[in-house]
Design a protein around this motif. Sequence first.
Motif, mmCIF file in Angstrom:
data_model
loop_
_atom_site.group_PDB
_atom_site.id
_atom_site.type_symbol
_atom_site.label_atom_id
_atom_site.label_comp_id
_atom_site.label_asym_id
_atom_site.label_seq_id
_atom_site.Cartn_x
_atom_site.Cartn_y
_atom_site.Cartn_z
ATOM 1 N N HIS A 261 -40.251 89.992 -17.861
ATOM 2 C CA HIS A 261 -40.665 91.019 -18.832
ATOM 3 C C HIS A 261 -42.121 90.802 -19.252
ATOM 4 C CE1 HIS A 261 -36.967 93.223 -19.250
ATOM 5 N NE2 HIS A 261 -36.271 92.155 -19.588
ATOM 6 N N ARG B 52 -45.499 93.254 -19.120
ATOM 7 C CA ARG B 52 -46.344 93.486 -20.299
ATOM 8 C C ARG B 52 -47.808 93.216 -20.010
ATOM 9 N NH1 ARG B 52 -42.274 91.583 -23.331
ATOM 10 N NH2 ARG B 52 -43.099 89.463 -23.364
ATOM 11 N N GLU C 126 -50.384 96.242 -20.218
ATOM 12 C CA GLU C 126 -51.379 96.195 -21.286
ATOM 13 C C GLU C 126 -52.794 96.091 -20.744
ATOM 14 O OE1 GLU C 126 -49.909 93.148 -23.885
ATOM 15 O OE2 GLU C 126 -48.316 94.464 -24.678
ATOM 16 N N ASP D 89 -46.342 106.965 -22.395
ATOM 17 C CA ASP D 89 -45.838 106.864 -23.772
ATOM 18 C C ASP D 89 -44.455 107.481 -23.903
ATOM 19 O OD1 ASP D 89 -47.879 105.465 -24.868
ATOM 20 O OD2 ASP D 89 -48.956 107.221 -25.657
ATOM 21 N N SER E 46 -41.971 105.275 -22.776
ATOM 22 C CA SER E 46 -42.058 103.948 -23.419
ATOM 23 C C SER E 46 -42.260 102.838 -22.405
ATOM 24 C CB SER E 46 -40.789 103.641 -24.225
ATOM 25 O OG SER E 46 -40.412 104.725 -25.016
ATOM 26 N N GLY F 298 -45.688 98.895 -22.896
ATOM 27 C CA GLY F 298 -45.565 97.462 -23.145
ATOM 28 C C GLY F 298 -44.096 97.122 -23.028
ATOM 29 N N GLY F 299 -43.625 96.201 -23.832
ATOM 30 C CA GLY F 299 -42.172 96.052 -23.951
ATOM 31 C C GLY F 299 -41.431 95.337 -22.846
ATOM 32 N N GLY F 300 -41.900 95.400 -21.631
ATOM 33 C CA GLY F 300 -41.182 94.730 -20.561
ATOM 34 C C GLY F 300 -40.716 95.690 -19.489
ATOM 35 N N PRO G 269 -38.967 98.331 -17.631
ATOM 36 C CA PRO G 269 -38.131 99.406 -18.158
ATOM 37 C C PRO G 269 -36.722 99.386 -17.558
ATOM 38 C CG PRO G 269 -40.228 100.269 -17.335
ATOM 39 C CD PRO G 269 -40.130 98.842 -16.885
#
Length: 288
Positions: free
Chosen positions: A30, A34, A38, A57, A60, A63-65, A67
């Motif tokens: 993850h 990121r 990023e 966006d 989503s 970022g976050g890892g 999907p």
Amino acid sequence: MPVEIHRDMADLKADFTIDQHWDSYTDEEHATWRVLAERQVPLLKDRVVPEFLAHVDALSMGGGGVPDFRRLNEVLEAETGWNVVAVPGLVPDAVFFDHLANRRFPATCFIRSMEELDYLEEPDVFHDVFGHVPLLLDPVYADYMQEYGKGGLKADGQGALRRLARLYWYTVEFGLTRSEDGLRIFGAGIASSKGETVFALDDPSPNRIGFNLERVMRTDYRIDDFQETYFVIDGFEALRRATEVDFTTIYARMEDTPDFAPGEIAETDTVLHRGTGRYHQGKGRATA
Ligand code: PHE
Ligand code: FE
């Protein structure tokens, strides 16, 4: 840890898909996503078609890892009817085309290692998902991809796969487009690569040439380095119009025409930028 589970051939279904096994990604995997996301988002800001980042966006995936494909599909399915399906690696041409023709985008689900952030021998989930999936939210692009899949099934029977693959390469993977704000990236191979994001738009070395269907289908490409030539469309609507014609007669006509080398410029080209060729010359393997 279980990198292997994301490319498990034993799991393979008849359509070459597997389960993503999203719950099995490690913290490091993850984190790799990121770091890559990023880094790309700010770099792409004024370089990629504006809708691309809006779609990143909406999905989503900034970022976050890594999907979860199930979450992506909730958004995709509702917006344009597309789905991402997990595959363990490259799939046979006919299988790939059949997925596209049915609005399924086959994506690998393993991710490169942190030690090889900029090194990709084969597509991974960052290329396939961050690079390809955002534009599937664009209705015109979404149609183009489906039509490409149908066209692939047809080309397969006409011995024209090599031609059609070049169209994919120079649009879906390495395409540029132009608008009032100048040249913008839309190709996934560029958008998922830090180095090529800058090279494709800002470097004087490569040619930038107005898109022409037959010209593109006659042009060789390199798979091992940045491109020597980028083709520039005038938006997705223009791309759709240029490709909605029946290719059968075009394939037939092209049988007797010679190919162009990756860096070659033709007399009939609309040259937006004549590349210096320096980058590839420096490596001793420019082709024109
Ligand atoms: N129109 C093409 C054909 O007749 C199919 C195609 C459509 C290919 C859109 C690529 C993109 O073969
Ligand atoms: Fe790709």
